[in-house]
Design an enzyme around this catalytic site. Structure first.
Site, PDB file in Angstrom:
ATOM      1  N   SER A 238      35.340 -56.714  39.032  1.00  0.00           N
ATOM      2  CA  SER A 238      36.080 -55.554  38.530  1.00  0.00           C
ATOM      3  C   SER A 238      37.034 -55.858  37.382  1.00  0.00           C
ATOM      4  O   SER A 238      37.439 -56.998  37.149  1.00  0.00           O
ATOM      5  CB  SER A 238      36.856 -54.837  39.638  1.00  0.00           C
ATOM      6  OG  SER A 238      36.004 -54.421  40.673  1.00  0.00           O
ATOM      7  N   SER A 276      30.921 -54.424  40.499  1.00  0.00           N
ATOM      8  CA  SER A 276      32.139 -54.502  39.705  1.00  0.00           C
ATOM      9  C   SER A 276      32.690 -53.104  39.448  1.00  0.00           C
ATOM     10  O   SER A 276      31.940 -52.167  39.189  1.00  0.00           O
ATOM     11  CB  SER A 276      31.852 -55.196  38.372  1.00  0.00           C
ATOM     12  OG  SER A 276      33.037 -55.533  37.695  1.00  0.00           O
ATOM     13  N   GLU A 278      34.779 -51.089  36.924  1.00  0.00           N
ATOM     14  CA  GLU A 278      35.411 -50.977  35.603  1.00  0.00           C
ATOM     15  C   GLU A 278      36.024 -49.589  35.495  1.00  0.00           C
ATOM     16  O   GLU A 278      35.326 -48.596  35.265  1.00  0.00           O
ATOM     17  CB  GLU A 278      34.395 -51.212  34.479  1.00  0.00           C
ATOM     18  CG  GLU A 278      34.103 -52.670  34.211  1.00  0.00           C
ATOM     19  CD  GLU A 278      33.302 -53.338  35.297  1.00  0.00           C
ATOM     20  OE1 GLU A 278      33.498 -54.546  35.531  1.00  0.00           O
ATOM     21  OE2 GLU A 278      32.480 -52.654  35.937  1.00  0.00           O
TER      22      GLU A 278
END
Length: 348
Positions: A238, A276, A278
């Protein structure tokens, strides 16, 4: 293993000839170039036996980005949603940021949220009586280096991060929320940069905890292919990016600006892996006749460049960190990177 967090390392990349993009940075090349924006950290670093005999190894903390006044126009964008930013629904609905932005580890979101409520109550006696707030807390997973079975951050440390917040200089790298983060095969954490866009400033702060080592790209050079970075067992991790500007911009356009942070991450090598998160937030410190349409183009470019350099700044600042189970996440090797960039003609 050191008794406490190690110091950041040496000059920042731009001072060594690594220039990102074409736009000029602000005076400090940080989010602090947006007048009134402050950053504070509390780092939690301890070495105790594993639970239940102790609290385990802590390489974690909390970081607060404190605007000069609240509420402010804001927008949120998501590139890959395997993460959390509390308060994001309210920002999308009302277009307003009502609290500082807090960053921490995944399992500490609730604790930091509680601490943020205490900060809000102390700041306004009507909060909890007549008015109510939804604090903005973003997270990345630092469990590779920090024992996540224990919530190491305490509620009062959230208030300390706000009280200790300053303009530039503030620490980058393995500090606050970034203490246990890893990025592109190396030690990651907190980094910041800024760009001047015509008569306005755009500043970015990232909590960088993403990517794979071979993807690392600096100033357009695929340096990760020539370095021996060490990846975590699963890619992902992340990145939270906070964008601040002194340009008068409405919430819909701030969402568009926030989205451009993803382009900055891509220039460092991010592909936004499946696991992840974002997640990006942008806010403006100025009210007035809002810029729109093509007037936003310089701010888009500034956001991309500042995000890219913010990631580089955290990689450059973060030293070697040994965490739980003796896991070592090495800091980016400065001399090797400079040699690679020099060979590619990428230094100024």
């Amino acid at each position: 293993m050191p008794d406490g967090p190690p110091d950041p390392r040496g000059p920042r990349p731009r001072e060594l000839g690594i220039w990102i993009g074409e736009l000029d940075p602000g005076p400090s090349n940080s989010i602090g170039d947006v007048a009134g924006v402050r950053v504070g950290h509390v780092t939690v670093w301890r070495d105790e036996p594993d639970p239940p005999d102790g609290r385990g190894v802590a390489r974690t903390g909390v970081t607060a980005i404190v605007p000069p006044a609240l509420p402010l126009p804001a927008g949120v964008a998501v590139l890959n949603g395997a993460g959390e930013l509390t308060g994001s629904h309210e920002i999308r609905e009302w277009g307003l940021l009502e609290t500082p932005v807090y960053l921490t580890s995944t399992h500490a979101v609730g604790r930091v949220y509680d601490g943020a409520i205490e900060v809000a109550v102390r700041g306004d006696p009507l909060v909890g009586v007549e008015e109510f707030v939804i604090p903005v807390v973003g997270e990345c997973d630092d469990g590779h280096l920090s024992d996540a079975r224990t919530v190491h951050v305490e509620r009062d440390e959230v208030g300390r991060a706000v009280e200790d917040a300053t303009g530039w200089p503030f620490a980058e790298g393995a500090v606050g929320a970034g203490t246990g983060m890893s990025c592109l095969g190396w030690k990651g954490g907190v980094g910041s940069a800024s760009r001047v866009a015509v008569e306005h400033v755009v500043g970015v702060l990232v909590l960088a905890n993403f990517g794979s080592s071979r993807q690392l790209t600096i100033a357009g050079v695929p340096v990760g292919r020539e370095l021996d970075g060490v990846d975590r067992p699963k890619p992902g991790g992340s990145c939270i990016a906070v964008v601040a500007t002194d340009a008068p911009i409405g919430s819909a356009s701030l969402e568009r600006i926030a989205r451009r942070a993803g382009l900055g991450l891509a220039r460092t090598g991010s592909v936004a892996h499946h696991g992840s998160g974002e997640i990006f937030l942008a806010f403006s410190t100025t009210r007035g006749d809002a810029l729109e349409g093509r007037e936003l183009d310089p701010l888009f470019a500034a956001t991309v460049e500042a995000t890219e350099e913010a990631v580089l700044n955290t990689l450059w600042a973060a030293p070697d960190v040994t965490g739980r189970d003796g896991r070592l996440q090495r800091g980016l090797p400065h001399d090797e990177v400079l040699d690679i960039l020099r060979a590619h003609g990428a230094l100024r």
